[in-house]
Write an enzyme that holds these catalytic residues in place. Structure first.
Site, short mmCIF file in Angstrom:
data_model
loop_
_atom_site.label_atom_id
_atom_site.label_comp_id
_atom_site.label_asym_id
_atom_site.label_seq_id
_atom_site.Cartn_x
_atom_site.Cartn_y
_atom_site.Cartn_z
N HIS A 166 0.72 -1.35 -0.03
CA HIS A 166 0.03 0.04 0.04
C HIS A 166 0.87 1.19 -0.22
O HIS A 166 0.21 2.31 0.52
CB HIS A 166 -0.89 0.06 1.30
CG HIS A 166 -1.58 -1.14 1.34
ND1 HIS A 166 -2.98 -1.41 0.86
CD2 HIS A 166 -1.52 -2.17 2.19
CE1 HIS A 166 -3.36 -2.64 1.10
NE2 HIS A 166 -2.32 -3.07 2.08
N SER A 216 14.34 21.40 -16.43
CA SER A 216 13.11 22.40 -16.61
C SER A 216 13.75 23.58 -17.15
O SER A 216 14.66 24.01 -16.87
CB SER A 216 12.32 22.35 -15.30
OG SER A 216 11.47 23.52 -15.37
N LYS A 258 15.61 21.63 -11.17
CA LYS A 258 14.91 20.22 -11.58
C LYS A 258 15.88 19.21 -12.27
O LYS A 258 16.58 19.80 -13.17
CB LYS A 258 13.78 20.64 -12.53
CG LYS A 258 12.66 21.09 -11.92
CD LYS A 258 11.65 20.28 -10.82
CE LYS A 258 10.96 19.48 -11.89
NZ LYS A 258 9.59 19.44 -11.48
N GLU A 309 9.33 8.02 -17.11
CA GLU A 309 7.97 8.52 -17.25
C GLU A 309 7.58 8.19 -18.72
O GLU A 309 6.18 8.08 -18.93
CB GLU A 309 8.10 10.19 -17.23
CG GLU A 309 8.28 10.50 -15.58
CD GLU A 309 8.42 12.14 -15.53
OE1 GLU A 309 7.41 12.98 -16.00
OE2 GLU A 309 9.35 12.50 -15.13
#
Ligand code: ARG
Length: 462
Positions: free
Chosen positions: A160, A281, A287, A294
């Site tokens: 979980h 970024s 970043k 992804e």
């Protein structure tokens, strides 16, 4: 409008094809990637026709040499693909005839584009499956190497996404290895059904020539024949099965990606993926984004979509071949390209990721990951498990209030929850103690992880 005479099938037509329809129905834009396999299929077919006396030695030789020259032309980018000639098959055949004359016109004897295209796709897919298996293996080797390096690295295991129990990082990597092992099994199994030859089925019913299909199959390295001509030219279940297997590979890579993304966040900070595999970024200077995982997570959806496209393409078709089947290629090719690319980048990236052992260890020390071990300890001392569970729950509650993990409590504090607790409890509450105690096949104890690594290496060597 094209002149009706420039199509190989134009004999019964009195009007040329509408220009838009010609472009709309053509597949050469995407099926030209089958050229090598189309030529290989034609060479084998010509040899077979020669063997049964339909082509003379001279004709057969002219065809084979002509096709070899065309292949060079294609590979040098000098072949003029024509939309008017519809597809890879008619392009190559027409150019062959331009080049060698009448012998070229005999190549299509006893054959149809229907069995030709089915054969080409199977030959092509067979090669691509072999490439994918090699990439899968490279990733598996990377995982086993990483597992070996990190057998003793401990991180919290989650259920979980909540801290559950401490585990070996090596064990975690081998979980991915197991999934890829089944993926490879599926591909190999699918290859068995891909590697059967449709050629000889002609348009749908077979041919009147005394063809020797077994001979052609042997030349092309097929393990067997498609034994019903109608089925052979029409079904694409082998491609659907492949895309199904591919979509499971992507599902696994997508889940793996999800972990890599979480782990490389500042909040987890378990790994560093390496600058080579990340991007920045344009607005936020701090970043470093895990673009590769992804993107692969995103591509998994696309490949699942291809499976749906193919199974839907097939489901309403009457026997035998229908033009619908031309739509099999783009989803199949796109699947192959993307799975190959995803496996490649994973195989490159995974061995290079930096594993932050201290951060993982610290995380495992938080979150009461050894609570089950304390309960098991109480059970060994004679407390029924349900009671033990309750006792440890109370200790955890106390720990939350005090900001202390179980291993940080004193013996006196622990004994407040149960008098059976003794000084030997601390061995059980250490991360190493917890991990080593799960010492059976499939468990996370380092000894088991090492044995699993040995088994994995043996499998990869075989
Ligand atoms: N381009 C076609 C395909 O991909 C080749 C087979 C065409 N056969 C036919 N009878 N029109 O399916």
């Amino acid at each position: 409008m094209s002149n009706q005479n420039d199509k190989p099938w134009a004999g019964r037509f009195t009007e040329g094809t509408d220009a838009f329809v010609e472009a709309f129905t053509a597949s050469v834009g995407f099926d030209k990637r089958l050229y090598r396999h189309d030529i290989a299929g034609s060479v084998a077919h010509a040899r077979m026709l020669n063997k049964i006396g339909v082509l003379t030695n001279k004709e057969c030789e002219a065809i084979i040499n002509g096709l070899a020259e065309l292949q060079i032309e294609i590979e040098q980018g000098q072949f003029a693909w024509s939309v008017a000639l519809e597809d890879v098959h008619m392009n190559i055949e027409a150019r062959l005839t331009d080049r060698i004359g009448d012998a070229g016109k005999k190549l299509h004897t006893g054959r149809s584009r229907n069995d030709q295209v089915a054969t080409d796709i199977r030959l092509y897919l067979r090669d691509e499956i072999d490439t994918l298996l090699a990439e899968l293996k490279r990733l598996q080797v990377g995982l086993v190497d990483l597992a070996e390096r990190e057998v003793d690295t401990i991180l919290p295991g989650f259920t979980h996404l909540q801290t559950a129990q401490p585990i070996s990082f090596g064990h975690h990597m081998l979980a991915w290895f197991e999934m890829l092992k089944r993926d490879a099994e599926r591909l190999r199994d699918c290859r068995v059904r891909v590697n059967r030859m449709p050629l000889g089925s002609a348009a749908l019913a077979g041919t009147t020539y005394p063809i020797d299909r077994a001979y052609t199959a042997e030349l092309l390295g097929f393990d067997g024949l498609c034994e019903n001509s109608l089925d052979a030219v029409s079904d694409r279940d082998f491609a659907i099965e492949f895309v199904g297997a591919a979509s499971l590979i992507m599902m696994h890579l997508s889940r793996f990606s999800e972990e890599l993304i979480l782990w490389s966040s500042a909040q987890f900070n378990f790994i560093d993926l390496g600058d080579k595999f990340c991007t920045g970024s344009s607005i936020m200077p701090q970043k470093k984004n895990p673009d590769v995982p992804e993107l692969i997570r995103g591509k998994a959806g696309r490949i699942q979509g291809h499976w749906v496209a193919l199974v839907t393409l097939m489901k309403g078709q009457p026997l035998a071949y229908n033009k619908d089947n031309q739509e099999d290629k783009e989803p199949l090719f796109d699947t192959i390209d993307n799975v190959r690319g995803s496996l490649k980048v994973f195989a490159d990236m995974v061995p290079q990721m930096q594993v932050k052992r201290e951060v993982m260890r610290e995380a495992a020390r938080r979150g009461f990951s050894t609570a089950t071990d304390l309960a098991d300890y109480l059970v060994v001392k004679g407390v029924p498990f349900r009671e033990a569970h309750e006792i440890v729950g109370k200790a955890v509650r106390y720990g939350i209030d005090q900001g202390k993990d179980l291993a940080e409590m004193s013996l006196v504090e622990l004994q407040k929850f149960s008098t059976v607790i003794d000084g030997d409890v601390f061995a059980v509450l250490t991360l190493e103690g917890s991990v080593s105690a799960r010492n059976h096949i499939g468990g996370t104890a380092p000894a088991q992880v090492k044995a699993a690594i040995q088994r994995a290496r043996q499998l990869l060597a075989g």
